[in-house]
Design a protein around this motif. Structure first.
Motif, mmCIF file in Angstrom:
data_model
loop_
_atom_site.group_PDB
_atom_site.id
_atom_site.type_symbol
_atom_site.label_atom_id
_atom_site.label_comp_id
_atom_site.label_asym_id
_atom_site.label_seq_id
_atom_site.Cartn_x
_atom_site.Cartn_y
_atom_site.Cartn_z
ATOM 1 N N TYR A 59 1.673 0.056 -4.294
ATOM 2 C CA TYR A 59 2.702 -1.025 -3.847
ATOM 3 C C TYR A 59 2.602 -2.219 -4.229
ATOM 4 O O TYR A 59 1.130 -2.714 -4.942
ATOM 5 N N ARG A 60 2.974 -3.310 -4.459
ATOM 6 C CA ARG A 60 3.350 -4.381 -4.802
ATOM 7 C C ARG A 60 3.817 -5.598 -3.947
ATOM 8 O O ARG A 60 4.517 -5.661 -3.362
ATOM 9 N N VAL A 61 2.855 -6.405 -3.109
ATOM 10 C CA VAL A 61 3.453 -7.701 -3.130
ATOM 11 C C VAL A 61 4.391 -8.507 -3.114
ATOM 12 O O VAL A 61 4.314 -8.599 -4.064
ATOM 13 N N LYS A 62 5.628 -8.858 -2.196
ATOM 14 C CA LYS A 62 6.558 -9.837 -2.594
ATOM 15 C C LYS A 62 6.152 -11.267 -1.720
ATOM 16 O O LYS A 62 6.060 -12.574 -2.342
ATOM 17 N N ASP A 63 5.615 -10.630 -0.326
ATOM 18 C CA ASP A 63 5.059 -12.046 0.096
ATOM 19 C C ASP A 63 4.309 -11.481 1.805
ATOM 20 O O ASP A 63 4.242 -10.397 0.949
ATOM 21 N N GLU A 64 4.057 -11.762 2.583
ATOM 22 C CA GLU A 64 3.301 -11.211 3.578
ATOM 23 C C GLU A 64 4.049 -10.063 4.231
ATOM 24 O O GLU A 64 3.435 -9.386 4.658
ATOM 25 N N ASN A 65 5.453 -9.914 3.993
ATOM 26 C CA ASN A 65 5.702 -9.137 5.552
ATOM 27 C C ASN A 65 6.578 -8.294 4.326
ATOM 28 O O ASN A 65 7.814 -7.343 4.959
ATOM 29 N N ASN A 66 6.556 -8.731 2.837
ATOM 30 C CA ASN A 66 7.750 -7.096 2.349
ATOM 31 C C ASN A 66 6.520 -6.841 0.911
ATOM 32 O O ASN A 66 6.135 -7.716 0.282
ATOM 33 N N ILE A 67 6.958 -5.973 1.089
ATOM 34 C CA ILE A 67 6.363 -4.943 -0.407
ATOM 35 C C ILE A 67 6.858 -4.121 -1.396
ATOM 36 O O ILE A 67 8.398 -3.819 -0.801
ATOM 37 N N VAL A 68 7.577 -3.735 -2.427
ATOM 38 C CA VAL A 68 7.831 -2.709 -3.160
ATOM 39 C C VAL A 68 6.886 -1.252 -3.499
ATOM 40 O O VAL A 68 5.883 -1.849 -3.571
ATOM 41 N N ARG A 69 6.996 -0.858 -2.723
ATOM 42 C CA ARG A 69 6.351 0.763 -3.306
ATOM 43 C C ARG A 69 6.604 0.769 -4.394
ATOM 44 O O ARG A 69 7.443 1.408 -5.167
ATOM 45 N N ILE A 70 5.919 1.597 -5.431
ATOM 46 C CA ILE A 70 5.980 1.282 -6.842
ATOM 47 C C ILE A 70 5.908 2.787 -6.990
ATOM 48 O O ILE A 70 4.656 3.328 -6.562
ATOM 49 N N PHE A 71 5.992 3.615 -8.187
ATOM 50 C CA PHE A 71 5.935 4.480 -8.710
ATOM 51 C C PHE A 71 5.770 4.901 -9.924
ATOM 52 O O PHE A 71 6.588 4.547 -10.909
ATOM 53 N N PRO A 72 4.734 4.174 -10.606
ATOM 54 C CA PRO A 72 4.219 4.379 -11.707
ATOM 55 C C PRO A 72 5.389 5.174 -12.919
ATOM 56 O O PRO A 72 5.245 6.395 -12.900
ATOM 57 N N GLY A 73 5.385 4.571 -14.505
ATOM 58 C CA GLY A 73 6.806 5.354 -14.907
ATOM 59 C C GLY A 73 7.468 5.899 -15.109
ATOM 60 O O GLY A 73 8.110 6.408 -14.915
ATOM 61 N N ILE A 74 8.469 5.334 -13.287
ATOM 62 C CA ILE A 74 9.619 6.250 -12.925
ATOM 63 C C ILE A 74 10.146 5.222 -11.638
ATOM 64 O O ILE A 74 10.250 5.318 -10.043
ATOM 65 N N GLU A 75 10.462 3.941 -12.597
ATOM 66 C CA GLU A 75 10.491 2.343 -11.515
ATOM 67 C C GLU A 75 12.035 3.313 -10.632
ATOM 68 O O GLU A 75 12.397 2.057 -10.172
ATOM 69 N N GLU A 76 12.894 4.076 -10.977
ATOM 70 C CA GLU A 76 13.809 4.333 -9.834
ATOM 71 C C GLU A 76 13.381 4.444 -8.999
ATOM 72 O O GLU A 76 14.508 4.312 -7.783
ATOM 73 N N LEU A 77 12.602 4.906 -8.858
ATOM 74 C CA LEU A 77 12.759 5.112 -7.112
ATOM 75 C C LEU A 77 11.386 4.521 -6.930
ATOM 76 O O LEU A 77 11.678 4.421 -5.107
ATOM 77 N N ASP A 78 11.316 3.123 -7.279
ATOM 78 C CA ASP A 78 10.555 1.854 -6.745
ATOM 79 C C ASP A 78 11.407 1.700 -5.001
ATOM 80 O O ASP A 78 12.719 2.026 -5.301
ATOM 81 N N ALA A 79 10.869 1.770 -4.091
ATOM 82 C CA ALA A 79 11.561 0.854 -2.776
ATOM 83 C C ALA A 79 11.380 -0.399 -2.161
ATOM 84 O O ALA A 79 9.417 -0.126 -1.962
ATOM 85 N N ALA A 80 12.008 -1.116 -1.521
ATOM 86 C CA ALA A 80 11.529 -2.511 -1.175
ATOM 87 C C ALA A 80 11.312 -1.879 0.836
ATOM 88 O O ALA A 80 12.176 -1.390 1.477
ATOM 89 N N TYR A 81 9.849 -2.125 1.136
ATOM 90 C CA TYR A 81 9.540 -2.240 2.453
ATOM 91 C C TYR A 81 9.247 -3.706 3.162
ATOM 92 O O TYR A 81 9.003 -4.571 2.192
#
Length: 133
Positions: free
Chosen positions: A106-128
């Motif tokens: 995952y990549r941190v956007k801010d204290e309460n928001n992250i993006v789960r990432i799938f390296p190499g398959i960006e279309e599967l990334d999901a914000a939480y």
């Protein structure tokens, strides 16, 4: 020379300050407006995922060394930070079936928001977002 020593002392002081890793603990979902329909707290104030809540969005709970989803609970074995991207590797035994390994990045956007990432398959990334219950 005096200025150089003072600058070096200041740099050592700044660099020796403890760094604080991002705290991933809590309940996370793809739809924070539905938190009350996805998570519940028991008498001990422990968070759990409500059965059938998947219709409101994907969700997971992170506690000290575990990550839980409707599919089961996994034990976090390793954590690694690679710049802005954080990786967890966990072992799982859902339903007492064979042990499996799973990676959560995952990549941190801010204290309460992250993006789960799938390296190499960006279309599967999901914000939480973190639920505050």
């Amino acid at each position: 020379l005096v200025l150089g020593i003072a600058g070096l002392a200041a740099a050592i002081t700044l660099l020796s300050q403890p760094s604080y890793a991002f705290d991933l603990s809590g309940g996370w979902t793809t739809d924070v407006s539905a938190c009350a329909k996805i998570f519940k707290k028991n008498k001990e104030n422990e968070l759990s995922i409500i059965r059938g809540s998947g219709i409101y969005g994907d969700a997971f709970i992170v506690r000290k060394n575990s990550i839980s989803s409707p599919a089961g609970t996994c034990t976090i074995k390793t954590r690694k930070d690679a710049g802005q991207v954080h990786h967890l590797v966990a072992t799982c035994a859902p339903g007492n079936v064979a042990l499996s390994t799973f990676q959560f990045s995952y990549r941190v956007k801010d204290e309460n928001n992250i993006v789960r990432i799938f390296p190499g398959i960006e279309e599967l990334d999901a914000a939480y977002g973190r639920c505050k219950l």
